[in-house]
Design a protein around this motif. Structure first.
Motif, short mmCIF file in Angstrom:
data_model
loop_
_atom_site.label_atom_id
_atom_site.label_comp_id
_atom_site.label_asym_id
_atom_site.label_seq_id
_atom_site.Cartn_x
_atom_site.Cartn_y
_atom_site.Cartn_z
N GLU A 73 0.82 -1.21 0.00
CA GLU A 73 0.00 0.00 0.00
C GLU A 73 0.86 1.26 0.00
OE1 GLU A 73 -2.59 -0.30 3.34
OE2 GLU A 73 -3.57 -2.14 2.62
N ALA A 74 2.09 1.15 0.50
CA ALA A 74 2.97 2.31 0.58
C ALA A 74 4.07 2.31 -0.47
CB ALA A 74 3.62 2.36 1.97
N GLY A 75 4.33 1.17 -1.07
CA GLY A 75 5.46 1.06 -1.98
C GLY A 75 5.06 0.68 -3.38
N ASP A 76 5.76 1.25 -4.37
CA ASP A 76 5.50 0.94 -5.77
C ASP A 76 6.60 0.00 -6.25
OD1 ASP A 76 4.76 0.87 -8.40
OD2 ASP A 76 5.53 2.86 -8.88
N PHE A 77 6.38 -1.32 -6.05
CA PHE A 77 7.42 -2.27 -6.46
C PHE A 77 6.82 -3.50 -7.13
CE2 PHE A 77 7.10 -1.98 -1.75
CZ PHE A 77 6.29 -3.07 -1.51
N GLU A 78 5.75 -3.26 -7.91
CA GLU A 78 5.16 -4.31 -8.74
C GLU A 78 4.73 -5.52 -7.91
OE1 GLU A 78 7.57 -5.25 -12.14
OE2 GLU A 78 7.90 -3.14 -12.65
N PHE A 79 4.07 -5.26 -6.80
CA PHE A 79 3.54 -6.36 -5.99
C PHE A 79 2.34 -6.95 -6.72
CE2 PHE A 79 0.63 -7.96 -2.70
CZ PHE A 79 1.45 -8.90 -2.09
N GLU A 80 2.38 -8.26 -6.98
CA GLU A 80 1.31 -8.95 -7.69
C GLU A 80 0.83 -10.15 -6.87
OE1 GLU A 80 1.63 -9.34 -12.18
OE2 GLU A 80 3.75 -9.22 -11.61
N PRO A 81 -0.33 -10.05 -6.23
CA PRO A 81 -0.88 -11.19 -5.49
C PRO A 81 -1.56 -12.17 -6.45
CG PRO A 81 -2.33 -9.31 -5.25
CD PRO A 81 -1.15 -8.84 -6.08
N LYS A 82 -0.78 -12.76 -7.33
CA LYS A 82 -1.30 -13.54 -8.45
C LYS A 82 -1.70 -14.97 -8.07
CE LYS A 82 2.56 -13.18 -10.83
NZ LYS A 82 3.62 -13.38 -11.86
N GLY A 83 -1.19 -15.47 -6.96
CA GLY A 83 -1.43 -16.86 -6.58
C GLY A 83 -0.46 -17.79 -7.26
N TYR A 133 -2.64 -21.99 -4.65
CA TYR A 133 -2.37 -21.26 -3.41
C TYR A 133 -2.62 -19.76 -3.65
CZ TYR A 133 -0.03 -25.41 -1.47
OH TYR A 133 0.27 -26.66 -0.99
N PRO A 134 -3.76 -19.24 -3.26
CA PRO A 134 -4.09 -17.83 -3.55
C PRO A 134 -3.15 -16.83 -2.88
CG PRO A 134 -6.06 -19.06 -2.94
CD PRO A 134 -4.89 -19.94 -2.62
N GLN A 135 -2.47 -17.20 -1.80
CA GLN A 135 -1.62 -16.25 -1.08
C GLN A 135 -0.27 -16.01 -1.74
OE1 GLN A 135 -2.48 -18.63 2.54
NE2 GLN A 135 -2.34 -16.68 3.61
N ASP A 136 0.13 -16.87 -2.65
CA ASP A 136 1.42 -16.67 -3.32
C ASP A 136 1.40 -15.37 -4.13
OD1 ASP A 136 2.38 -19.00 -2.28
OD2 ASP A 136 2.50 -20.08 -4.18
N ALA A 137 2.55 -14.69 -4.15
CA ALA A 137 2.63 -13.40 -4.83
C ALA A 137 4.02 -13.22 -5.41
CB ALA A 137 2.30 -12.27 -3.85
#
Length: 379
Positions: A73-83, A133-137
């Motif tokens: 939420e604070a950082g712009d580093f291409e976080f993708e909660p893709k599973g 596994y939905p939590q993998d990102a």
């Protein structure tokens, strides 16, 4: 004089510095190279719970997963909660995957063979099933490390974060038995505590303080394709990857690991081998990775690989990271030995380190990660 000196500006070091600054500590980060110049810059950015056996590392991964969502939420580093989708080639392997998922006790869904291509339309036919596994990102690890250091430098609480790059640690300053700073190529830096977040080189830094950490380099290669239209939705890997992660073998092991990035490229791994710090590019290993990826996703057959890269994972014999104070050298703390999970485990490691540095009650029991758990090196 700083409250804390962090040796290492990779992902784990950045997380330790960020969380320490956030609780009001004055932090200096020292690295002989650039930010993310070691293992972090050679990683895929995995944030996984799927490949962890039940136990302390899985607990650390679950804590880290929650923290990554907050950081995103604070950082712009291409976080993708893709599973993550783990696939099985045979019915026997599928039963083993389902059994492991049940023991892990994390969020997951068993996927029948007939349902696999609903999740990943380009998967090969003939697979026996899988587990989702939905939590993998996934994150962009170099961006994440740089962003956390930037955020920490904004002086959370009463703390501050300074970065000193191109500075090599050559030893430790002591007052009696206590570590009170580091000796460097540019003079001594004093601090109330020193955190060894040197990744694959964590054992070498520990040795400068006269303590033994059996951390060894485990080389791995990644292939990168040309940018493609959206094609692979999850992090997809075969069950052999889980086995290879837990292996003690020094020999070459490979397994198909395939995922897309926000830039459109596809990352192809994964290989593991203990060959010291040999940086030679192995064309046979790259060819093997490419063949395994095509077997999993036949549509990749005619796609060009535009580059490859490789680095060294910090391997520990018991496959657990080293986190916490070292009773053999008071004032010295360690945060290293995460092998291929350092990106994913970094926030929890930094969070626990800040709690240990300030005397707060840690959110997880640190005992399984204690630095003195290994037999001393033979004299």
């Amino acid at each position: 004089m700083s409250d804390v000196i962090v040796v290492g500006a990779g992902m784990v070091g950045a997380a330790c510095a960020y969380y320490a600054a956030r609780v009001g500590l004055d932090v200096t980060v020292v690295d002989r190279g650039p930010v993310a110049g070691g293992t972090t810059g050679a990683g895929e950015g995995n944030v996984l719970v799927s490949d962890k056996e039940p136990g302390p590392e899985l607990e650390l991964a679950l804590l880290s997963n929650r923290l990554w969502h907050s950081l995103a939420e604070a950082g712009d580093f291409e976080f993708e909660p893709k599973g993550g989708l783990v696939v099985a080639e045979t019915e026997e392997v599928q039963r083993a995957l389902v059994g492991l998922a049940g023991k892990q006790g994390v969020e997951h869904a068993v996927v029948a063979a007939s349902e696999l291509r609903d999740l990943e339309p380009h998967l090969a036919e003939g697979l026996a099933g899988g587990v989702l596994y939905p939590q993998d990102a996934q994150v962009q690890p170099m961006l994440a490390a740089a962003r956390l250091l930037e955020l920490g430098a904004r002086s959370y609480g009463h703390g501050a974060l300074r970065l000193r790059l191109g500075v090599t640690v050559t030893g430790f300053v002591r007052s009696g038995d206590r570590v009170t700073g580091v000796r460097t190529s540019q003079g001594d830096i004093l601090g109330g505590a020193v955190v060894n977040a040197s990744g694959t080189w964590g054992g070498e830094v520990a040795a400068l303080a006269g303590v033994h950490l059996p951390i060894l380099p485990r080389r791995g290669f990644v292939l990168v394709t040309e940018p493609l239209p959206p094609m692979i939705r999850h992090k997809v890997y075969t069950a052999a990857y889980v086995t290879n992660v837990a292996s003690d073998s020094a020999g070459l092991e490979t397994s198909a690991v395939v995922e897309s990035t926000q830039a459109g490229t596809v990352l192809i791994g994964a290989s593991r081998e203990r060959v010291g710090f040999d940086r030679t590019t192995s064309v046979p290993v790259l060819a093997r990775l490419a063949a395994q990826a095509v077997a999993l996703f036949p549509a990749l057959r005619d796609v060009r690989a535009i580059r490859s890269y490789h680095g060294f994972r910090p391997y520990c014999p018991d496959h657990l990271p080293v986190i916490g104070p070292d009773p053999r050298a008071p004032g010295l703390y360690h945060a290293c030995g995460h092998e291929g999970a350092g990106i994913g485990l970094a926030p929890a490691t930094g969070h626990l380190m800040a709690q240990l540095l300030t005397g707060a009650t840690p959110d997880l029991d640190p005992q399984p990660f204690r630095p003195d758990r290994f037999p001393e090196e033979p004299q």
